[in-house]
Design a protein around this motif. Structure first.
Motif, PDB file in Angstrom:
ATOM      1  N   ALA A   1     128.668   8.368  41.149  1.00  0.00           N
ATOM      2  CA  ALA A   1     128.412   7.502  42.358  1.00  0.00           C
ATOM      3  C   ALA A   1     126.622   7.309  42.644  1.00  0.00           C
ATOM      4  O   ALA A   1     126.255   6.179  43.163  1.00  0.00           O
ATOM      5  CB  ALA A   1     128.765   8.393  43.805  1.00  0.00           C
ATOM      6  N   GLY A   2     125.870   8.301  42.190  1.00  0.00           N
ATOM      7  CA  GLY A   2     124.363   8.221  42.243  1.00  0.00           C
ATOM      8  C   GLY A   2     123.767   7.582  41.028  1.00  0.00           C
ATOM      9  O   GLY A   2     122.439   7.652  40.976  1.00  0.00           O
ATOM     10  N   ALA A   3     124.416   7.066  40.187  1.00  0.00           N
ATOM     11  CA  ALA A   3     123.974   6.664  38.701  1.00  0.00           C
ATOM     12  C   ALA A   3     122.978   5.475  39.100  1.00  0.00           C
ATOM     13  O   ALA A   3     121.815   5.623  38.324  1.00  0.00           O
ATOM     14  CB  ALA A   3     125.070   5.861  37.734  1.00  0.00           C
ATOM     15  N   GLY A   4     123.163   4.462  39.807  1.00  0.00           N
ATOM     16  CA  GLY A   4     122.363   3.460  40.324  1.00  0.00           C
ATOM     17  C   GLY A   4     121.198   3.773  41.315  1.00  0.00           C
ATOM     18  O   GLY A   4     120.528   2.700  41.848  1.00  0.00           O
ATOM     19  N   LEU A   5     121.353   4.591  42.360  1.00  0.00           N
ATOM     20  CA  LEU A   5     120.882   5.008  43.307  1.00  0.00           C
ATOM     21  C   LEU A   5     119.587   5.717  43.116  1.00  0.00           C
ATOM     22  O   LEU A   5     119.333   6.369  42.242  1.00  0.00           O
ATOM     23  CB  LEU A   5     121.579   5.759  44.575  1.00  0.00           C
ATOM     24  N   PRO A   6     118.472   5.422  43.834  1.00  0.00           N
ATOM     25  CA  PRO A   6     117.328   5.885  43.849  1.00  0.00           C
ATOM     26  C   PRO A   6     117.002   7.707  43.653  1.00  0.00           C
ATOM     27  O   PRO A   6     118.076   7.924  44.436  1.00  0.00           O
ATOM     28  CB  PRO A   6     116.380   5.519  44.920  1.00  0.00           C
ATOM     29  N   GLU A   7     116.137   8.062  43.271  1.00  0.00           N
ATOM     30  CA  GLU A   7     116.213   9.629  43.185  1.00  0.00           C
ATOM     31  C   GLU A   7     115.637   9.979  44.477  1.00  0.00           C
ATOM     32  O   GLU A   7     116.084  11.289  44.867  1.00  0.00           O
ATOM     33  CB  GLU A   7     114.945  10.210  42.056  1.00  0.00           C
ATOM     34  N   SER A   8     115.264   9.435  45.361  1.00  0.00           N
ATOM     35  CA  SER A   8     114.886   9.718  46.868  1.00  0.00           C
ATOM     36  C   SER A   8     116.150  10.065  47.689  1.00  0.00           C
ATOM     37  O   SER A   8     116.130  10.933  48.528  1.00  0.00           O
ATOM     38  CB  SER A   8     113.978   8.556  47.351  1.00  0.00           C
ATOM     39  N   LEU A   9     117.173   9.602  46.937  1.00  0.00           N
ATOM     40  CA  LEU A   9     118.614   9.879  47.688  1.00  0.00           C
ATOM     41  C   LEU A   9     119.420  10.699  46.967  1.00  0.00           C
ATOM     42  O   LEU A   9     120.447  10.961  47.234  1.00  0.00           O
ATOM     43  CB  LEU A   9     119.224   8.491  47.773  1.00  0.00           C
TER      44      LEU A   9
ATOM     45  N   GLY B   1     119.982  10.301  43.828  1.00  0.00           N
ATOM     46  CA  GLY B   1     120.609   9.653  42.483  1.00  0.00           C
ATOM     47  C   GLY B   1     119.777   9.723  41.506  1.00  0.00           C
ATOM     48  O   GLY B   1     118.795  10.458  41.215  1.00  0.00           O
ATOM     49  N   PHE B   2     120.352   8.948  40.349  1.00  0.00           N
ATOM     50  CA  PHE B   2     119.799   8.932  38.968  1.00  0.00           C
ATOM     51  C   PHE B   2     118.712   7.914  38.777  1.00  0.00           C
ATOM     52  O   PHE B   2     118.071   8.026  37.688  1.00  0.00           O
ATOM     53  CB  PHE B   2     120.889   9.108  37.904  1.00  0.00           C
ATOM     54  N   GLY B   3     118.653   7.002  39.581  1.00  0.00           N
ATOM     55  CA  GLY B   3     117.518   5.910  39.460  1.00  0.00           C
ATOM     56  C   GLY B   3     117.956   4.862  38.309  1.00  0.00           C
ATOM     57  O   GLY B   3     116.848   4.121  37.960  1.00  0.00           O
ATOM     58  N   GLY B   4     119.150   4.719  37.873  1.00  0.00           N
ATOM     59  CA  GLY B   4     119.373   3.729  37.058  1.00  0.00           C
ATOM     60  C   GLY B   4     119.315   2.300  37.627  1.00  0.00           C
ATOM     61  O   GLY B   4     119.472   1.394  36.879  1.00  0.00           O
ATOM     62  N   GLY B   5     119.309   2.105  38.731  1.00  0.00           N
ATOM     63  CA  GLY B   5     119.441   0.681  39.540  1.00  0.00           C
ATOM     64  C   GLY B   5     120.453  -0.138  39.011  1.00  0.00           C
ATOM     65  O   GLY B   5     121.651   0.440  38.514  1.00  0.00           O
ATOM     66  N   ALA B   6     120.245  -1.526  39.140  1.00  0.00           N
ATOM     67  CA  ALA B   6     121.388  -2.464  38.858  1.00  0.00           C
ATOM     68  C   ALA B   6     121.867  -2.097  37.302  1.00  0.00           C
ATOM     69  O   ALA B   6     123.056  -2.451  37.200  1.00  0.00           O
ATOM     70  CB  ALA B   6     120.903  -3.850  39.161  1.00  0.00           C
TER      71      ALA B   6
END
Length: 358
Positions: A52-60, A62-67
């Protein structure tokens, strides 16, 4: 420009496709038709891979993968016809919260898979335009907000932990988190995904953001979801073509396999060309998620491609193409839904022209 996936993205793609191949055989997919059963599958999928966090930023969290991460997850999901709320929650709501800022608790819960959040934004007149709002919100003397209007085809609304909604206020467009019981009319879409119409008749809501920043964030979030949907369509079409080639190699007519007829070979070559054009458009959308012209060009290309590939796959399977026993009919229904989700090809072509002329 390097168009190759890096090691992290390749590992993500292999992990998602491998897990789905093992845990979502077609018989199980065909049986996943209830909203809560599909939610349980999402929880199982997220529990195993934490994507679920694959594309979300590290600040949330996530893993910061983006689009690009959204792209590889959804292309693998499309190939397996996996009924996942990834676009609705991780991409659409996750992008919206990231752009608005100040809502880290909910964003982190989404990234960790602890909450399934959806956004009710489409209305009868929307046709894929997120800022076409007739739903209104008013603030009472006590400071609380109430909402009035109707949202249509809100995917995963009944299964979600949190429902956000768009509404028009005297200060501009706004985002609310709904509180209290919801008036939902639930149903199953043509692609077997759960959805609901949401009637807001004095519904209480908690204001999360209002003003011009909401408008910009909402458009960007819908574009991000559209780009991920394009990637899903590519995965779907690749499976449709593979199944069609296998079928024509086995099915015989006049003592020969269908794949030996040159006219049918040409059809399958045309399918391949459509898929490769769509894949290139989806990749560009993942690389330029903030360019609305690129997103609309991709959705236009995808809309034409899924219609052509889906129809050709069904026709080349003959009457078998729409039976419950073969997965081609199930994939065809999903491609039909994708044509219109987040706006059809005509809407995005008009948007592309308007952007380029401007």
């Amino acid at each position: 420009m390097n168009l190759e996936l890096d090691d992290d993205l390749r590992l993500l793609a292999d992990s998602v496709s491998g897990w789905l191949a093992q845990h979502l055989p077609f018989d199980r997919r065909r049986a996943l038709r209830g909203g809560m059963a599909q939610r349980a599958f999402w929880d199982e999928f997220q529990g195993a891979l934490a994507v679920a966090g694959a594309g979300l930023p590290e600040s949330l969290g996530g893993f910061g993968g983006g689009a690009p991460a959204h792209m590889v997850v959804m292309e693998a999901a499309g190939a397996a016809l996996a009924p996942l709320p990834y676009i609705d929650s991780a991409v659409l709501v996750g992008t919206l919260l990231t752009e608005l800022g100040g809502h880290d608790a909910l964003g982190q819960a989404i990234a960790k898979g602890e909450a399934l959040a959806v956004l009710a934004w489409e209305e009868a007149q929307s046709r894929g335009e997120p800022l076409s709002l007739r739903t209104t919100a008013e603030q009472g003397a006590s400071g609380g907000w109430t909402l009035t209007g109707t949202k249509r085809a809100v995917r995963w609304a009944a299964e979600a932990d949190t429902v956000l909604v768009t509404a028009q206020t005297t200060q501009g467009p706004a985002i609310f988190r709904l509180t209290g019981p919801l008036a939902l009319t639930t149903y199953r879409l043509i692609d077997d995904h759960p959805a609901a119409d949401l009637v807001l008749d004095g519904q209480p809501g908690e204001l999360l953001a209002v003003g011009d920043a909401v408008a910009a964030a909402l458009v960007l979030a819908v574009d991000a979801a559209t780009a991920a949907l394009c990637a899903e369509a590519v995965g779907l079409m690749r499976t449709l073509l593979a199944d069609t080639i296998d079928y024509t190699r086995q099915r015989k007519q006049f003592g020969q396999t269908l794949s030996s007829f040159q006219v049918l070979q040409h059809r399958m070559v045309d399918m391949r060309m459509q898929i490769e054009q769509a894949a290139a458009a989806a990749l560009l959308a993942a690389l330029k998620p903030r360019d609305p012209a690129v997103i609309s060009a991709a959705k236009t290309t995808i809309g034409d491609a899924v219609r052509f590939v889906g129809q050709q796959a069904v026709q080349l399977h003959g009457a078998m193409g729409m039976t419950e026993e073969l997965r081609v009919g199930h994939y065809f229904r999903r491609t039909t839904a994708i044509e219109n989700q987040f706006g059809d090809a005509d809407r995005h072509l008009a948007r592309y022209v308007a952007l380029k002329v401007a």
